[in-house]
Design an enzyme around this catalytic site. Structure first.
Site, PDB file in Angstrom:
ATOM      1  CE  LYS A  28      -3.824  -0.189   2.135  1.00 50.37           C
ATOM      2  NZ  LYS A  28      -4.826  -0.388   3.206  1.00 50.37           N
ATOM      3  NE  ARG A  98      -6.922   3.945   4.491  1.00 49.49           N
ATOM      4  CZ  ARG A  98      -8.160   3.595   4.133  1.00 49.49           C
ATOM      5  NH1 ARG A  98      -8.463   2.326   3.973  1.00 49.49           N
ATOM      6  NH2 ARG A  98      -9.080   4.507   3.924  1.00 49.49           N
ATOM      7  N   GLY A 107      -8.205  -7.002   4.162  1.00 43.06           N
ATOM      8  CA  GLY A 107      -9.061  -7.079   5.333  1.00 43.06           C
ATOM      9  C   GLY A 107      -8.497  -7.836   6.512  1.00 43.06           C
ATOM     10  CG  MET A 109      -2.827  -7.199   9.242  1.00 42.21           C
ATOM     11  SD  MET A 109      -1.124  -6.823   8.826  1.00 42.21           S
ATOM     12  CE  MET A 109      -1.201  -6.585   7.060  1.00 42.21           C
ATOM     13  NE  ARG A 342      -5.871  -4.479  -2.348  1.00 42.26           N
ATOM     14  CZ  ARG A 342      -6.342  -4.655  -1.121  1.00 42.26           C
ATOM     15  NH1 ARG A 342      -5.509  -4.579  -0.094  1.00 42.26           N
ATOM     16  NH2 ARG A 342      -7.610  -4.899  -0.910  1.00 42.26           N
ATOM     17  CG  HIS A 458     -13.986  -9.776   4.240  1.00 47.80           C
ATOM     18  ND1 HIS A 458     -14.419 -11.020   4.649  1.00 47.80           N
ATOM     19  CD2 HIS A 458     -12.662  -9.718   4.523  1.00 47.80           C
ATOM     20  CE1 HIS A 458     -13.397 -11.664   5.175  1.00 47.80           C
ATOM     21  NE2 HIS A 458     -12.329 -10.905   5.122  1.00 47.80           N
ATOM     22  CD  GLU A 747       8.566 -47.462  -3.012  1.00 45.71           C
ATOM     23  OE1 GLU A 747       7.570 -46.816  -2.626  1.00 45.71           O
ATOM     24  OE2 GLU A 747       8.484 -48.462  -3.755  1.00 45.71           O
ATOM     25  CB  SER A 766       9.667 -44.012 -10.940  1.00 49.40           C
ATOM     26  OG  SER A 766       8.575 -43.189 -10.605  1.00 49.40           O
ATOM     27  CG  ASN A 770       3.321 -40.386  -1.646  1.00 51.90           C
ATOM     28  OD1 ASN A 770       3.518 -39.173  -1.669  1.00 51.90           O
ATOM     29  ND2 ASN A 770       2.414 -40.966  -2.406  1.00 51.90           N
ATOM     30  CB  CYS A 833       5.349 -42.079  -9.499  1.00 48.79           C
ATOM     31  SG  CYS A 833       6.183 -43.242  -8.403  1.00 48.79           S
ATOM     32  CE1 TYR A 853       7.740 -40.286 -14.675  1.00 49.77           C
ATOM     33  CE2 TYR A 853       9.643 -40.720 -16.080  1.00 49.77           C
ATOM     34  CZ  TYR A 853       8.730 -41.143 -15.117  1.00 49.77           C
ATOM     35  OH  TYR A 853       8.802 -42.402 -14.591  1.00 49.77           O
TER      36      TYR A 853
END
Length: 891
Positions: A28, A98, A107, A109, A342, A458, A747, A766, A770, A833, A853
């Site tokens: 701002k 402000r 909105g 703050m 902005r 808002h 993995e 690959s 996880n 993957c 990839y």
């Protein structure tokens, strides 16, 4: 050593800052300075830097040395610029205070308006303005806002007082209040302050300013701002600037007003000036949704000169910033003042159209357009919409504030939404109007419905940023918080009842409407075309069925990076055959069960290969522990016992032998292929028979067989020999010669560390991120949810490592694996993957690390494609792990 400058002035004659100083002055403050430098009419003021906020907290909430003196000097300059005196009884200068962080946080703050009013200065304001109603309206607004923001009182105390006065005087709108009522309200408000704080309302303007600056600093850590930062990844260390600015008044009568506008439509991206305006109002009235505003076009009918200036300025600003802007302005006695500019929040649809249109308008380049759209935003485009062929019971209609559709149970508080969403419930948050405190509930809900407010309220702005559907300003809705219901005409909708919101039309529908998948726009295809020409990373999909493969291909998938064969085993009668195979006591019994599964698997593979004709398909052989397939109920045991010709007791005894204390680290992945090679042999045979059959029909098939959970090179070596033996036998029997490749799923940390040995047996790697994350951290993904949120919230972890790759730990192991693998086989193809393959930060990491990839779920493919293009643009140095060349294939 020179003391750091903490306060920067701006005014009609220019500014000490500019738009490039956003980190120091906040968005701002930097943009106010920039508008002043562009000779746009902006009320003078000054900005206290973001670093001052940081220093304030580091000094135990005390002003840094020299700040008071700098503020005093800039106040004197401001008084001279405006020709008014702060707290003066004759010609008082009033201020707005402000917030303004580096990143837009609409909105979140706090703001204080009309600061400097007291029992003395109001007399000067009345005298100077000649408008007693306006002066008392400003004073009552100031007391209520100051008490809420600075003193921490519940704003409902003041709202209820206004409601009581309006009822007593038979008035509907605040603007209809008589002068005497406003004078009464000021006294009522002061009594509320004293009774709740034990102190009178502060009368010294200097004290008001000091407390207000502190309150804005402190709002950086309020609940809603903290939640917003976490949602959007804004660092806590940034702090907020404070903007102190001379007040201009939109509440001076019929020739005054306030508005919020966007230089283009923030919902659709359509190139039209879009916004809302309220006559005789202050800025907070528009965004708070207290009154339903007018269209921006309606200004011209009453204030044509101001509207002409506004049109000229918004066009100048958009051309200067080369982006769609969100602007705030006030008209005081027909004169236009700009209060903010902005970069505007927008939906994904709007972001894409604006980016594409601005390239055509030669405002930005194609690369800039690609970077203008947040990849995660694309998820919005895949949101369901209401089926136009379905019958719906439209309850009422409001404003289409944020597109898409949401179906859920009605809740009336943000707290209830958060609590119930945590239990998996789908909810619609219904509010009179939302406030920044509702941010958590809005994030938890499927959609937001408000009774008041407009397209720039808002609720609308925040919902668009979140990608949530929103219907605002549905004025026929009468909400009773006390009874937890809302009424439209004669229909009552209670908490827990189902409703549907259509954020694209504004409809509020009773019950659960049928939803359909959206169609992607022409602008989307243009932008993604540019992205595809730019990116280096290929994008594949994780798909286990022909339908998933078809959807993924429509979204731009360039092959399948992970086809999980175990998912096929749970369908229909297959699970019985799988259980027979698992619980067989002899190899003969096991083979009998596998013979039943073979044609089923082959049929699946044929469907997937057809859907992905001409593209690579990586099929992972059986991975999960066998206990996952065991019967769960007595009925299942009875059916299986009958098929096997054994008793239920005997069957349960066999099942108990498969019990493992830690099955995810137990008898699974390639370990099954080592102990029960017939399982992998059956799957390989099904794959190769499907391939050979299709090749005979001139279908272009490109199979890749992946061995999961490899920890030792010898595991892969043995599995590879078995796969080749089966494949050779099938090709010999069918008389068809096909190309295929064999790779390892990396993995486990040991696999990455010994990747140079494993690579000698692999055509590709690959990374299964996880499990690699689980085994690197020593975390169970299924159980870590109990404490991981705490780790993230308290800053122990910067983010959830199952959502975005942990670059320091998991990422380093991946880089070791890539380096070692390619050190012995420079042409080794590398992919990922896990679901990380569709997360933008992780996609960037994969590009930087030299992957060929990424692979992700079908609906994440557009996200990965755009993220890969951005990684290419923003990472000019390119991959750090060496170039990749064509992978080796078996012939």
């Amino acid at each position: 050593m020179a003391r750091k400058k903490r306060v920067y002035f701006f005014g009609p004659k220019g500014a000490e800052g500019n738009a490039g100083m956003k980190n120091l002055l906040g968005g701002k403050g930097a943009n106010l300075a920039e508008m002043c430098n562009l000779k746009i009419n902006v009320p003078a003021g000054f900005t206290i830097t973001t670093q001052t906020c940081v220093d304030y907290f580091q000094s135990s909430s005390r002003w840094p040395t020299g700040l008071e003196n700098e503020i005093s000097k800039n106040m004197s300059r401001l008084e001279k610029e405006m020709g008014k005196k702060f707290g003066d009884p004759v010609n008082p200068l009033l201020l707005s205070v402000r917030s303004g962080a580096r990143a837009s946080m609409p909105g979140m703050m706090d703001t204080i308006l009309n600061l400097g009013l007291n029992d003395i200065s109001i007399k000067g304001l009345i005298e100077k303005s000649g408008n007693e109603w306006f002066a008392w309206d400003s004073y009552r607004r100031f007391i209520a806002m100051f008490a809420d923001v600075v003193l921490g009182l519940d704003r409902r105390l003041f709202e209820n007082a206004i409601t009581d006065v309006k009822k007593r005087t038979s008035v509907v709108a605040d603007t209809d209040l008589e002068l005497a009522s406003l004078v009464d309200l000021v006294e009522i408000f002061k009594k509320i302050v004293k009774s709740n704080t034990g102190k009178p309302f502060p009368q010294k303007p200097e004290k008001q300013l000091e407390l207000s600056i502190n309150a804005v600093f402190s709002s950086w850590y309020n609940k809603r701002a903290t939640q917003y930062r976490k949602m959007y990844g804004i660092p806590e260390s940034w702090g907020t600037a404070v903007n102190v600015q001379a007040m201009v008044f939109g509440n001076m009568g019929k020739d005054s007003g306030t508005g919020v506008a966007f230089t283009r439509d923030p919902a659709t991206g359509e190139p039209r000036f879009f916004g809302e305006f309220l006559f005789n109002a202050q800025g907070e009235d528009v965004v708070a949704g207290i009154r339903t505003p007018l269209s921006i076009d309606q200004i011209g009918g009453k204030l044509p000169d101001a509207k002409k200036d506004l049109d000229r300025i918004y066009k100048k600003l958009e051309k200067h910033y080369r982006d769609m802007l969100d602007i705030e302005f006030t008209i005081e006695n027909k004169k236009l003042y700009m209060l903010q500019a902005r970069v505007g929040k927008r939906t994904a649809e709007a972001a894409i159209r604006i980016a594409v249109d601005m390239v055509k308008e030669k405002l930005i380049t194609k690369n800039e357009a690609i970077n203008r759209v947040y990849p995660e935003q694309l998820d919005q485009l895949l949101h369901d919409t209401i089926d136009p062929k379905g019958d719906v019971d439209v309850l009422t209609q409001g404003l289409p504030a944020s597109p898409g559709a949401g179906v859920g149970k009605v809740v009336f508080t943000a707290e209830e939404a958060i609590e119930k969403a945590a239990n998996g419930e789908k909810l619609i948050l219904v509010r009179q109007e939302t406030s920044p405190e509702d941010i958590g509930g809005m994030n938890a809900a499927q959609g937001i419905l408000t009774a008041t407010g407009g397209m720039t309220s808002h609720a609308a702005v925040v919902a668009r940023g979140m990608g949530k559907c929103c219907v605002a300003g549905a004025e026929q809705i009468k909400i009773s918080d006390k009874n937890s219901l809302f009424i439209v005409g004669s229909t009552a909708v209670h908490s827990g009842d189902w409703i549907t919101l259509d954020g694209s039309t504004g409809r509020v529908i009773l019950g659960k409407a049928q939803l359909v998948k959206p169609k992607l726009s022409r602008h989307f295809n243009i932008l993604m075309g540019w992205a595809d020409k730019t990116r280096k990373l290929k994008v594949r999909t994780n798909a286990d069925t022909p339908q998933d493969a078809k959807i993924a291909r429509e979204f731009g998938a360039e092959g399948i990076g992970l086809c999980r064969t175990e998912h096929m085993f749970f369908e229909g009668d297959r699970i019985v055959a799988v259980r027979e195979m698992i619980l067989a006591e002899t190899a003969k019994q096991r083979q009998k069960a596998l013979d039943k599964l073979l044609p089923m698997q082959k049929k699946d593979f044929i469907g997937i290969f057809k859907a992905m004709e001409g593209l690579p398909v990586t099929i992972r052989l059986l991975d999960p522990p066998l206990h996952e397939f065991l019967p769960k109920t007595e009925v299942d045991y009875a059916i299986l016992a009958k098929d096997l010709g054994v008793s239920v007791v005997d069957l349960k005894e066999r099942a108990s032998k498969l019990h493992e204390f830690n099955p995810m680290l137990g008898h699974r992945g390639c370990r099954l292929g080592m102990t029960f090679p017939e399982i992998y042999n059956m799957q390989t045979r099904a794959i190769m028979e499907a391939v050979c059959e299709l090749v005979k029909k001139k279908v272009d098939v490109r199979p890749e067989i992946m061995i999961p959970l490899v920890s030792h090179a010898e595991e892969l070596s043995k599995a590879r020999r078995n796969v080749i033996a089966v494949a050779d036998a099938v090709m010999k029997r069918t008389g068809v010669k096909v190309k295929y490749s064999i790779g390892a799923m990396i993995e486990l940390p040991r696999a990455a560390i010994t990747a140079d040995r494993i690579a000698l047996e692999a055509d590709f790697f690959s990374f299964g991120t996880n499990d690699l994350t689980q085994t690197t951290f020593g975390l169970s993904r299924d159980d870590a949810g109990r404490f991981l949120p705490h780790y993230v919230e308290s800053g122990i972890f910067p983010s959830d490592p199952f959502v975005t790759i942990d670059r320091e730990g998991v990422g380093e192991i991946i880089r070791i694996g890539i380096h070692k693998g390619r050190s012995v086989k420079p042409g080794l193809k590398i992919g990922i993957c896990g679901e990380h393959g569709g997360e933008p930060g992780s996609v960037e990491f994969c590009y930087q690390s030299g992957f060929d990839y990424v692979s992700c779920s079908p609906y994440r493919i557009p996200i990965a494609r755009l993220a890969a293009a951005q990684a290419t643009i923003n990472g000019a140095s390119g991959p750090t792990s060496g170039k990749s060349v064509k992978n080796k294939t078996r012939k």
